[in-house]
Design a protein around this motif. Structure first.
Motif, PDB file in Angstrom:
ATOM      1  N   SER A   1       0.811  -1.216   0.000  1.00  0.00           N
ATOM      2  CA  SER A   1       0.000   0.000   0.000  1.00  0.00           C
ATOM      3  C   SER A   1       0.846   1.268   0.000  1.00  0.00           C
ATOM      4  O   SER A   1       0.316   2.359  -0.180  1.00  0.00           O
ATOM      5  N   LEU A   2       2.141   1.147   0.195  1.00  0.00           N
ATOM      6  CA  LEU A   2       2.992   2.327   0.218  1.00  0.00           C
ATOM      7  C   LEU A   2       3.180   2.886  -1.188  1.00  0.00           C
ATOM      8  O   LEU A   2       3.365   2.146  -2.147  1.00  0.00           O
ATOM      9  N   GLU A   3       3.136   4.191  -1.284  1.00  0.00           N
ATOM     10  CA  GLU A   3       3.346   4.826  -2.574  1.00  0.00           C
ATOM     11  C   GLU A   3       4.306   5.991  -2.380  1.00  0.00           C
ATOM     12  O   GLU A   3       4.069   6.866  -1.543  1.00  0.00           O
TER      13      GLU A   3
ATOM     14  N   ASP B   1       5.177   8.417 -14.024  1.00  0.00           N
ATOM     15  CA  ASP B   1       5.133   7.794 -15.351  1.00  0.00           C
ATOM     16  C   ASP B   1       5.286   6.278 -15.262  1.00  0.00           C
ATOM     17  O   ASP B   1       4.953   5.559 -16.208  1.00  0.00           O
ATOM     18  N   TYR B   2       5.792   5.797 -14.152  1.00  0.00           N
ATOM     19  CA  TYR B   2       6.083   4.371 -13.999  1.00  0.00           C
ATOM     20  C   TYR B   2       5.177   3.690 -12.979  1.00  0.00           C
ATOM     21  O   TYR B   2       5.451   2.573 -12.546  1.00  0.00           O
ATOM     22  N   ARG B   3       4.093   4.342 -12.556  1.00  0.00           N
ATOM     23  CA  ARG B   3       3.175   3.740 -11.581  1.00  0.00           C
ATOM     24  C   ARG B   3       2.667   2.404 -12.105  1.00  0.00           C
ATOM     25  O   ARG B   3       2.372   2.244 -13.279  1.00  0.00           O
TER      26      ARG B   3
END
Length: 138
Positions: A104-106, A124-126
């Motif tokens: 869950s960490l972003e 851009d890389y999510r």
């Protein structure tokens, strides 16, 4: 008194510990205060999650005046360790809880240039795995 180490930190608690039986007995009120678990007719509950305590599980882990927290932690399949003389106890989180937290960490979004000067945003890389290598001279 024993030292109890959990995700909430280290705290001294009134408990009866036994290194030979690997048990950590605490009063139900102390279990609720220090760990957030409450003994109810349906079992041991923390928020909406209840663990039923019946049969052998209840006989091993529940006394009229105390709960064996080490035994209950094992029932929950969570890691529990103590020092040789059982005066310090570590109650860890289970692998599924740790995995859920990590997933869950972003990371916050930021932009960095590549070697050619083109800006790249982390956003851009999510959804893809990204390796960030950092270096500092200090």
């Amino acid at each position: 008194m024993v030292t109890l180490i959990t995700e909430r930190g280290a705290q001294d608690v009134a408990a009866e510990s036994n290194a030979e039986t690997d048990a950590l007995w605490m009063a139900p009120a102390d279990v609720e205060r220090h760990l957030g678990w409450t003994l109810k007719p349906e079992g041991l509950c923390r928020g909406p999650v209840c663990v039923p305590l019946r049969g052998r599980d209840a006989a091993r882990c529940v006394r009229p005046d105390a709960l064996d927290i080490a035994g209950l932690w094992r029932l929950l399949e969570k890691p529990v360790r103590s020092t040789a003389d059982a005066d310090v106890w570590l109650l860890g989180e289970g692998a599924s809880e740790r995995t859920a937290v990590l997933e869950s960490l972003e990371a916050p979004d930021f932009d960095l240039p590549d070697l050619n000067g083109k800006l790249h945003a982390l956003s851009d890389y999510r959804g893809r795995k990204v390796l960030l290598a950092t270096w500092a001279s200090w």
